[in-house]
Design a protein around this motif. Structure first.
Motif, PDB file in Angstrom:
ATOM      1  N   LEU A  72       9.843  -9.050 -14.339  1.00 19.12           N
ATOM      2  CA  LEU A  72      10.559  -7.818 -14.022  1.00 19.12           C
ATOM      3  C   LEU A  72      10.878  -7.828 -12.541  1.00 19.12           C
ATOM      4  CD1 LEU A  72      11.422  -5.136 -15.419  1.00 19.12           C
ATOM      5  CD2 LEU A  72       9.295  -4.150 -14.577  1.00 19.12           C
ATOM      6  N   ASN A  73      11.984  -7.257 -12.188  1.00 22.15           N
ATOM      7  CA  ASN A  73      12.343  -7.173 -10.778  1.00 22.15           C
ATOM      8  C   ASN A  73      11.186  -6.573  -9.987  1.00 22.15           C
ATOM      9  OD1 ASN A  73      13.440  -5.796  -8.302  1.00 22.15           O
ATOM     10  ND2 ASN A  73      15.320  -6.802  -9.029  1.00 22.15           N
ATOM     11  N   PRO A  74      10.721  -7.253  -8.935  1.00 25.10           N
ATOM     12  CA  PRO A  74       9.541  -6.761  -8.194  1.00 25.10           C
ATOM     13  C   PRO A  74       9.693  -5.337  -7.692  1.00 25.10           C
ATOM     14  CG  PRO A  74      10.096  -8.999  -7.524  1.00 25.10           C
ATOM     15  CD  PRO A  74      11.216  -8.530  -8.400  1.00 25.10           C
ATOM     16  N   VAL A  75      10.896  -4.957  -7.274  1.00 24.18           N
ATOM     17  CA  VAL A  75      11.108  -3.601  -6.775  1.00 24.18           C
ATOM     18  C   VAL A  75      10.960  -2.585  -7.903  1.00 24.18           C
ATOM     19  CG1 VAL A  75      12.758  -2.053  -5.665  1.00 24.18           C
ATOM     20  CG2 VAL A  75      12.617  -4.451  -4.957  1.00 24.18           C
ATOM     21  N   ILE A  76      11.561  -2.901  -9.065  1.00 25.19           N
ATOM     22  CA  ILE A  76      11.448  -1.996 -10.214  1.00 25.19           C
ATOM     23  C   ILE A  76       9.995  -1.903 -10.676  1.00 25.19           C
ATOM     24  CG2 ILE A  76      12.150  -1.627 -12.610  1.00 25.19           C
ATOM     25  CD1 ILE A  76      14.766  -3.007 -11.973  1.00 25.19           C
ATOM     26  N   LYS A  77       9.309  -3.047 -10.723  1.00 26.08           N
ATOM     27  CA  LYS A  77       7.912  -3.052 -11.139  1.00 26.08           C
ATOM     28  C   LYS A  77       7.051  -2.224 -10.196  1.00 26.08           C
ATOM     29  CE  LYS A  77       4.068  -6.166 -12.185  1.00 26.08           C
ATOM     30  NZ  LYS A  77       3.608  -7.583 -12.230  1.00 26.08           N
ATOM     31  N   ALA A  78       7.288  -2.360  -8.894  1.00 26.88           N
ATOM     32  CA  ALA A  78       6.517  -1.592  -7.913  1.00 26.88           C
ATOM     33  C   ALA A  78       6.774  -0.100  -8.067  1.00 26.88           C
ATOM     34  CB  ALA A  78       6.868  -2.061  -6.501  1.00 26.88           C
ATOM     35  N   ASN A  79       8.017   0.263  -8.330  1.00 28.43           N
ATOM     36  CA  ASN A  79       8.345   1.686  -8.521  1.00 28.43           C
ATOM     37  C   ASN A  79       7.675   2.252  -9.771  1.00 28.43           C
ATOM     38  OD1 ASN A  79       9.954   1.794  -6.235  1.00 28.43           O
ATOM     39  ND2 ASN A  79      11.828   1.242  -7.338  1.00 28.43           N
ATOM     40  N   LEU A  80       7.662   1.453 -10.851  1.00 29.45           N
ATOM     41  CA  LEU A  80       7.004   1.899 -12.078  1.00 29.45           C
ATOM     42  C   LEU A  80       5.509   2.065 -11.866  1.00 29.45           C
ATOM     43  CD1 LEU A  80       8.866  -0.268 -14.757  1.00 29.45           C
ATOM     44  CD2 LEU A  80       9.017   2.203 -14.466  1.00 29.45           C
ATOM     45  N   GLU A  81       4.879   1.108 -11.199  1.00 26.92           N
ATOM     46  CA  GLU A  81       3.441   1.209 -10.940  1.00 26.92           C
ATOM     47  C   GLU A  81       3.128   2.399 -10.044  1.00 26.92           C
ATOM     48  OE1 GLU A  81       2.444  -2.582  -9.333  1.00 26.92           O
ATOM     49  OE2 GLU A  81       2.182  -3.527 -11.317  1.00 26.92           O
ATOM     50  N   ARG A  82       4.013   2.684  -9.085  1.00 27.14           N
ATOM     51  CA  ARG A  82       3.808   3.842  -8.213  1.00 27.14           C
ATOM     52  C   ARG A  82       3.964   5.131  -9.014  1.00 27.14           C
ATOM     53  NH1 ARG A  82       7.713   3.035  -5.171  1.00 27.14           N
ATOM     54  NH2 ARG A  82       6.663   1.436  -3.912  1.00 27.14           N
ATOM     55  N   GLN A  83       4.939   5.148  -9.930  1.00 21.96           N
ATOM     56  CA  GLN A  83       5.175   6.349 -10.739  1.00 21.96           C
ATOM     57  C   GLN A  83       3.971   6.687 -11.611  1.00 21.96           C
ATOM     58  OE1 GLN A  83       8.579   6.022 -13.307  1.00 21.96           O
ATOM     59  NE2 GLN A  83       8.131   7.918 -14.409  1.00 21.96           N
ATOM     60  N   PHE A  84       3.327   5.673 -12.187  1.00 16.81           N
ATOM     61  CA  PHE A  84       2.187   5.898 -13.079  1.00 16.81           C
ATOM     62  C   PHE A  84       0.843   5.773 -12.367  1.00 16.81           C
ATOM     63  CE2 PHE A  84       5.552   4.618 -16.052  1.00 16.81           C
ATOM     64  CZ  PHE A  84       5.473   5.643 -16.977  1.00 16.81           C
ATOM     65  N   GLY A  85       0.856   5.602 -11.064  1.00 18.22           N
ATOM     66  CA  GLY A  85      -0.392   5.542 -10.300  1.00 18.22           C
ATOM     67  C   GLY A  85      -1.144   4.244 -10.421  1.00 18.22           C
ATOM     68  N   LEU A  86      -0.490   3.181 -10.875  1.00 18.01           N
ATOM     69  CA  LEU A  86      -1.172   1.897 -11.034  1.00 18.01           C
ATOM     70  C   LEU A  86      -1.276   1.124  -9.731  1.00 18.01           C
ATOM     71  CD1 LEU A  86       0.380   0.710 -14.428  1.00 18.01           C
ATOM     72  CD2 LEU A  86      -1.815   1.831 -14.029  1.00 18.01           C
ATOM     73  N   ASP A  87      -0.648   1.629  -8.661  1.00 17.95           N
ATOM     74  CA  ASP A  87      -0.756   0.979  -7.362  1.00 17.95           C
ATOM     75  C   ASP A  87      -1.992   1.445  -6.599  1.00 17.95           C
ATOM     76  OD1 ASP A  87       0.284   3.560  -7.156  1.00 17.95           O
ATOM     77  OD2 ASP A  87       1.356   3.112  -5.285  1.00 17.95           O
ATOM     78  N   GLN A  88      -2.700   2.438  -7.129  1.00 17.63           N
ATOM     79  CA  GLN A  88      -3.888   2.954  -6.475  1.00 17.63           C
ATOM     80  C   GLN A  88      -5.095   2.078  -6.791  1.00 17.63           C
ATOM     81  OE1 GLN A  88      -4.230   6.938  -7.984  1.00 17.63           O
ATOM     82  NE2 GLN A  88      -2.460   7.704  -6.853  1.00 17.63           N
ATOM     83  N   PRO A  89      -6.155   2.182  -5.988  1.00 17.09           N
ATOM     84  CA  PRO A  89      -7.383   1.426  -6.303  1.00 17.09           C
ATOM     85  C   PRO A  89      -7.914   1.792  -7.686  1.00 17.09           C
ATOM     86  CG  PRO A  89      -7.472   2.336  -4.084  1.00 17.09           C
ATOM     87  CD  PRO A  89      -6.254   2.923  -4.733  1.00 17.09           C
ATOM     88  N   LEU A  90      -8.607   0.837  -8.313  1.00 15.61           N
ATOM     89  CA  LEU A  90      -9.042   1.040  -9.688  1.00 15.61           C
ATOM     90  C   LEU A  90      -9.982   2.230  -9.812  1.00 15.61           C
ATOM     91  CD1 LEU A  90      -8.751  -0.098 -12.502  1.00 15.61           C
ATOM     92  CD2 LEU A  90     -10.678  -1.607 -12.080  1.00 15.61           C
ATOM     93  N   TRP A  91     -10.863   2.412  -8.830  1.00 13.12           N
ATOM     94  CA  TRP A  91     -11.802   3.529  -8.910  1.00 13.12           C
ATOM     95  C   TRP A  91     -11.081   4.871  -8.838  1.00 13.12           C
ATOM     96  CZ3 TRP A  91     -12.021   7.048  -4.957  1.00 13.12           C
ATOM     97  CH2 TRP A  91     -11.495   6.651  -3.718  1.00 13.12           C
ATOM     98  N   MET A  92      -9.989   4.911  -8.079  1.00 10.83           N
ATOM     99  CA  MET A  92      -9.225   6.157  -7.989  1.00 10.83           C
ATOM    100  C   MET A  92      -8.469   6.424  -9.291  1.00 10.83           C
ATOM    101  SD  MET A  92      -6.474   7.281  -5.034  1.00 10.83           S
ATOM    102  CE  MET A  92      -7.735   7.035  -3.778  1.00 10.83           C
TER     103      MET A  92
END
Length: 307
Positions: free
Chosen positions: A41-61
Motif C-alpha cells: 500500500l502507498n506508504p503515505v496512505i498506510k500511515a494516514n490509515l494507521e493514524r486514523q485508527f490509532g495504530l501509530d501509537q505505542p502498543l500499551w497506549m
C-alpha cells in the motif's frame, strides 16, 4: 443463591480482563497488519490509515484506549469494513448464529437424551450397539465432511434444499446448518446419557424404589433420569456457548452471515477490533452459560446447595 450468583459475576470480571489482555497482545504479535496488502500500500496512505485508527501509537497506549472503549460498550470500527462498526456487524450476525446454534443445541439435547436412555435400558442388546455405533461415527466425522455430503445428496442430487446462502432466514435454508451442527452434539449427548443412565439405574435409591414396587416409568423418569441429567447439564454450558456464537466451518460452507464467518474473515485480514469483539462475545457467552449450568445443577440435584 443470589449471593453465589453475585460472587460468580464478580469473579467473571478478572477472568474477562485476562482473556481480553492475552487476546489483544497475541493478535498484535502475529505478523502482518490490517493494512498490509500483497502488492503493498502507498506508504503515505498506510500511515494516514494507521493514524486514523490509532495504530501509530505505542502498543500499551492502544491497549488502554481499547479497554476504555470496551468499558463504555464500544467495540470500535472494523478495519476492513470501514462502513460498519463491530457492534453493527454483531447486531446482524449474532442473531443468525443464535438461531442456528440454539436450534442445533435443542435438537441435540432432545434426540441425544432419548437415544442415550434407550441404549441404557437395552444395555448390551441390539439397540444399545446401534446407538453406540451411531454415536461413535457421529462424534468422529467432522462437520466439514458432513456439510458437503448433505449438500451433495439433498441439494445437488435430490434438489430438495438450497446448496447454501441464508435466504433471509427461511426454514429450508436453516435445515442444513442445523443438522450439520447437531449431529456431532447428538452423538456426544447420547454417549454421556447412556453412561450416566446406566450408573443411575445401578444406584441404591433406584434399587430401593424397585423394592417398593414403583412402576418402571416412575423409576426412570422421576428418579433415574434426574440424576443422569447432571453430566448433560455440565456439557450443555460450553456446548451452548460454542454453538450460539457460531460455527466457523458450518457458516463458511453454507455462506451464513453469522459471527463465526466474521471471525474467520477478520483473522485472515488482521481486523483487530472484529477479532477482539468476537473473543469478548464468546467469553461472555461461556461465562454466562457456565453460571446457568451451576444454577441448574442445584435445581436438578437437591444435594447441591450454594448458600
Amino acid at each position: 443463591m443470589l449471593r453465589y450468583v453475585f460472587r460468580r459475576l464478580l469473579t467473571a470480571i478478572p477472568t474477562l480482563f485476562v482473556i481480553v489482555t492475552i487476546s489483544f497482545f497475541l493478535i498484535r504479535v502475529a505478523p502482518g497488519g490490517p493494512f498490509n496488502q500483497e502488492r503493498g500500500l502507498n506508504p503515505v496512505i498506510k500511515a494516514n490509515l494507521e493514524r486514523q485508527f490509532g495504530l501509530d501509537q505505542p502498543l500499551w497506549m492502544q491497549y488502554l484506549h481499547y479497554l476504555n472503549n470496551l468499558l463504555h460498550g464500544n467495540f470500535g470500527p472494523s478495519y476492513n469494513l470501514p462502513d460498519f462498526t463491530v457492534a453493527e456487524l454483531f447486531k446482524v450476525g449474532l442473531p443468525v448464529s443464535i438461531q442456528v446454534g440454539a436450534s442445533a443445541l435443542i435438537l441435540a439435547l432432545i434426540i441425544g437424551t432419548v437415544l442415550g436412555v434407550i441404549a441404557a435400558l437395552r444395555q448390551n442388546k441390539g439397540a444399545d450397539y446401534a446407538v453406540i455405533a451411531t454415536a461413535t461415527a457421529g462424534s468422529t466425522v467432522p462437520t466439514f465432511v458432513i456439510a458437503p455430503i448433505y449438500q451433495l445428496i439433498f441439494a445437488t442430487t435430490l434438489a430438495l434444499v438450497p446448496v447454501a446462502t441464508w435466504g433471509g432466514g427461511a426454514l429450508v435454508n436453516k435445515i442444513g446448518p442445523i443438522i450439520t451442527l447437531a449431529l456431532p452434539q447428538i452423538a456426544i449427548v447420547a454417549r454421556l446419557m447412556r453412561g450416566s443412565m446406566i450408573e443411575a439405574l445401578r444406584s441404591h435409591h433406584i434399587r430401593t424404589a424397585r423394592a417398593l414396587g414403583l412402576s418402571d416409568w416412575s423409576i426412570i423418569v422421576k428418579h433415574a433420569l434426574r440424576g443422569a441429567l447432571l453430566p448433560i447439564v455440565s456439557y450443555s454450558g460450553p456446548a451452548a456457548a460454542a454453538l450460539l456464537t457460531g460455527s466457523i466451518i458450518v457458516e463458511t460452507i453454507f455462506q451464513i452471515p453469522g459471527v463465526g464467518r466474521y471471525f474467520v474473515e477478520a483473522a485472515l485480514n488482521r481486523d483487530y477490533t472484529l477479532v477482539m469483539g468476537t473473543v469478548v462475545v464468546i467469553a461472555l457467552f461461556t461465562i454466562l452459560f457456565n453460571l446457568i449450568v451451576d444454577i441448574l445443577y442445584a435445581a436438578v440435584d437437591p444435594r447441591v446447595r450454594y448458600d
